[in-house]
Design a protein around this motif. Sequence first.
Motif, PDB file in Angstrom:
ATOM      1  N   LYS A 134      36.099  31.088  36.858  1.00 24.13           N
ATOM      2  CA  LYS A 134      35.992  32.600  36.567  1.00 24.13           C
ATOM      3  C   LYS A 134      34.620  33.051  36.725  1.00 24.13           C
ATOM      4  N   ILE A 135      34.364  33.840  37.735  1.00 23.63           N
ATOM      5  CA  ILE A 135      33.285  34.566  37.954  1.00 23.63           C
ATOM      6  C   ILE A 135      33.025  36.139  37.694  1.00 23.63           C
ATOM      7  N   LEU A 136      32.336  36.579  36.956  1.00 25.45           N
ATOM      8  CA  LEU A 136      31.907  38.150  36.764  1.00 25.45           C
ATOM      9  C   LEU A 136      31.319  38.584  37.725  1.00 25.45           C
ATOM     10  N   VAL A 137      31.922  39.755  38.557  1.00 25.31           N
ATOM     11  CA  VAL A 137      31.146  40.355  39.298  1.00 25.31           C
ATOM     12  C   VAL A 137      30.843  41.953  39.170  1.00 25.31           C
ATOM     13  N   THR A 138      29.692  42.199  38.899  1.00 23.60           N
ATOM     14  CA  THR A 138      29.492  43.421  38.207  1.00 23.60           C
ATOM     15  C   THR A 138      29.342  44.470  39.225  1.00 23.60           C
ATOM     16  N   GLY A 139      29.818  45.689  39.231  1.00 23.62           N
ATOM     17  CA  GLY A 139      29.592  46.528  40.543  1.00 23.62           C
ATOM     18  C   GLY A 139      30.439  45.925  41.676  1.00 23.62           C
ATOM     19  N   GLY A 140      31.569  45.345  41.345  1.00 18.74           N
ATOM     20  CA  GLY A 140      32.576  44.618  42.471  1.00 18.74           C
ATOM     21  C   GLY A 140      33.307  45.646  43.258  1.00 18.74           C
ATOM     22  N   THR A 141      33.274  46.908  42.766  1.00 14.35           N
ATOM     23  CA  THR A 141      34.053  47.796  43.717  1.00 14.35           C
ATOM     24  C   THR A 141      33.099  48.512  44.602  1.00 14.35           C
ATOM     25  N   GLY A 142      31.563  48.443  44.487  1.00 11.23           N
ATOM     26  CA  GLY A 142      30.766  48.747  45.291  1.00 11.23           C
ATOM     27  C   GLY A 142      30.682  48.282  46.766  1.00 11.23           C
ATOM     28  N   PHE A 143      29.641  48.421  47.709  1.00 11.61           N
ATOM     29  CA  PHE A 143      29.502  48.248  48.835  1.00 11.61           C
ATOM     30  C   PHE A 143      29.672  46.486  49.116  1.00 11.61           C
ATOM     31  N   ILE A 144      28.230  46.146  48.586  1.00  9.17           N
ATOM     32  CA  ILE A 144      28.199  44.622  48.776  1.00  9.17           C
ATOM     33  C   ILE A 144      28.918  43.897  47.740  1.00  9.17           C
ATOM     34  N   GLY A 145      29.226  44.439  46.614  1.00 10.33           N
ATOM     35  CA  GLY A 145      30.279  43.819  45.665  1.00 10.33           C
ATOM     36  C   GLY A 145      31.503  43.679  45.994  1.00 10.33           C
ATOM     37  N   SER A 146      31.868  44.655  46.732  1.00  7.67           N
ATOM     38  CA  SER A 146      33.626  44.309  47.244  1.00  7.67           C
ATOM     39  C   SER A 146      33.530  43.210  48.441  1.00  7.67           C
ATOM     40  N   HIS A 147      32.844  43.309  49.112  1.00  5.70           N
ATOM     41  CA  HIS A 147      32.921  42.391  50.351  1.00  5.70           C
ATOM     42  C   HIS A 147      32.545  40.888  49.776  1.00  5.70           C
ATOM     43  N   THR A 148      31.716  40.764  48.596  1.00  9.97           N
ATOM     44  CA  THR A 148      31.576  39.553  47.927  1.00  9.97           C
ATOM     45  C   THR A 148      32.729  38.845  46.998  1.00  9.97           C
ATOM     46  N   VAL A 149      33.646  39.861  46.553  1.00  6.37           N
ATOM     47  CA  VAL A 149      34.719  39.545  45.760  1.00  6.37           C
ATOM     48  C   VAL A 149      35.722  39.030  46.966  1.00  6.37           C
ATOM     49  N   VAL A 150      35.788  39.490  48.033  1.00  4.30           N
ATOM     50  CA  VAL A 150      36.861  38.940  48.962  1.00  4.30           C
ATOM     51  C   VAL A 150      36.333  37.620  49.473  1.00  4.30           C
ATOM     52  N   GLU A 151      35.139  37.271  49.699  1.00  7.38           N
ATOM     53  CA  GLU A 151      34.595  35.921  50.020  1.00  7.38           C
ATOM     54  C   GLU A 151      34.737  35.113  48.876  1.00  7.38           C
ATOM     55  N   LEU A 152      34.583  35.382  47.822  1.00  2.00           N
ATOM     56  CA  LEU A 152      34.831  34.690  46.368  1.00  2.00           C
ATOM     57  C   LEU A 152      36.158  34.016  46.249  1.00  2.00           C
ATOM     58  N   GLN A 153      37.153  35.231  46.454  1.00  2.00           N
ATOM     59  CA  GLN A 153      38.533  34.837  46.261  1.00  2.00           C
ATOM     60  C   GLN A 153      38.821  33.986  47.372  1.00  2.00           C
ATOM     61  N   ALA A 154      38.438  34.187  48.714  1.00  2.00           N
ATOM     62  CA  ALA A 154      38.653  33.340  49.765  1.00  2.00           C
ATOM     63  C   ALA A 154      38.173  31.717  49.443  1.00  2.00           C
ATOM     64  N   ARG A 155      37.232  31.644  48.565  1.00  2.00           N
ATOM     65  CA  ARG A 155      36.941  30.268  48.301  1.00  2.00           C
ATOM     66  C   ARG A 155      37.646  29.738  47.028  1.00  2.00           C
ATOM     67  N   GLY A 156      38.605  30.399  46.490  1.00  2.00           N
ATOM     68  CA  GLY A 156      39.520  30.062  45.512  1.00  2.00           C
ATOM     69  C   GLY A 156      38.686  30.515  44.199  1.00  2.00           C
ATOM     70  N   PHE A 157      37.726  31.164  44.004  1.00  2.00           N
ATOM     71  CA  PHE A 157      37.379  31.761  42.603  1.00  2.00           C
ATOM     72  C   PHE A 157      38.150  32.680  42.163  1.00  2.00           C
ATOM     73  N   GLU A 158      38.229  32.665  40.679  1.00  2.00           N
ATOM     74  CA  GLU A 158      39.070  33.665  40.040  1.00  2.00           C
ATOM     75  C   GLU A 158      37.853  34.725  39.537  1.00  2.00           C
ATOM     76  N   VAL A 159      37.993  36.067  40.195  1.00  2.00           N
ATOM     77  CA  VAL A 159      37.159  37.115  40.018  1.00  2.00           C
ATOM     78  C   VAL A 159      37.632  38.013  38.706  1.00  2.00           C
ATOM     79  N   ILE A 160      36.599  38.573  38.119  1.00  2.00           N
ATOM     80  CA  ILE A 160      36.985  39.711  37.158  1.00  2.00           C
ATOM     81  C   ILE A 160      35.721  40.471  37.588  1.00  2.00           C
ATOM     82  N   ILE A 161      36.224  41.910  37.774  1.00  2.00           N
ATOM     83  CA  ILE A 161      35.102  42.971  38.416  1.00  2.00           C
ATOM     84  C   ILE A 161      34.886  43.829  37.263  1.00  2.00           C
TER      85      ILE A 161
END
Length: 339
Positions: free
Chosen positions: A2-29
């Motif tokens: 489980k990875i916390l992404v703060t600012g995960g709905t922002g520009f760089i954050g949202s693209h990073t959440v996509v890549e994290l999920q593609a690698r199988g990480f569980e994300v909480i924004i």
Amino acid sequence: MKILVTGGTGFIGSHTVVELQARGFEVIIVDNLSNSSIDVVDNIARITGVRPLFKKFDLMDPVTTAAFFQKQSDLKAIIHFAAFKAVGESVKLPLKYYRNNLDSLINILQGMINNSIENMVFSSSCTVYGQPEQLPVKEDAPVQKALSPYGNTKQISEEIITDVSITANVKSILLRYFNPIGAHESAMIGELPLGIPDNLVPYITQTAIGKRDYLRVWGNDYPTPDGTAIRDYIHVVDLARAHVIALERMLNNQMRKNVEIFNLGTGKGCSVMEVINSFEKVSGMKLNYRIMERRPGDIMKVWADTEFANRELGWKAEKGLDDMTLSAWNWEKALAAKS
Ligand code: UD1
């Protein structure tokens, strides 16, 4: 994991959440949506097929943040993007920037220490180098006095993280971004500037779509080949991938010291005119622009030495300028189609 992404709905954050999920990480924004929209969570779900957990609150609030960390003590790492980033606004409202960008970082670090969460990837900026004496700029180039309160919050944040890591069990990777532009190839997520954009590429695409009359090119009398200023533009998806690689380096205990710093750029400088030319080529449109005086506080030229990131992270930016301007244009068109 489980990875916390703060600012995960922002520009760089949202693209990073996509890549994290593609690698199988569980994300909480966690995001307060001060400069982003809740729709981004749906769009991430549409791209990846997985809906990240989302919590809306302000990381400046110490009580809510402490309670959140206590509940989420199984977090493996934090990627901290949440911050204000408008250089001009920071000059006018310095306390807004210092309070938001520094209080939230302090609250997060306290939450990490109290709950034994060891890993942080931090969103920093090449702005810390000012106008470097040597180009390309390496990670050990001197940090120069910041030209804006925004830039200063990045420098102070790096110092706070470094100080904390001396005594606490906290490891950090500080990523110094050059100029992130572009959007996801799906055109479902991208940059959503609030009001009139300060940055070059959103201003170009908004001009082309008819939201702005013309682009103002800030100066063409710099001692550069075409007279306009030079930056190292990097595709946001390349940047997002680098975050996942940095995170895995941490989680796999491959770091060489408790705080590591990497430049994230392509290593290639492009002038404002080259960006405009690329945009015109990929869009098939003529852009309306005017040459103006230089913008106060702008530096003349900067681009990254990417050797350290290439070697240590095994990461290299893959996308070129045309990919960046085309994806930004597709995103602007998708936004216009929705409204
Ligand atoms: C700056 C900061 C960066 C920060 C970013 C956030 C530096 C070196 N970089 O980027 O750390 O994260 O702001 O906003 O301090 N331009 C025009 N017309 C416009 C807009 C921009 O000609 O309407 C030119 C600028 O003069 C500059 C280039 O385009 O030469 C890029 O500008 P911009 O996109 O604003 O980014 P930086 O100022 O480089």
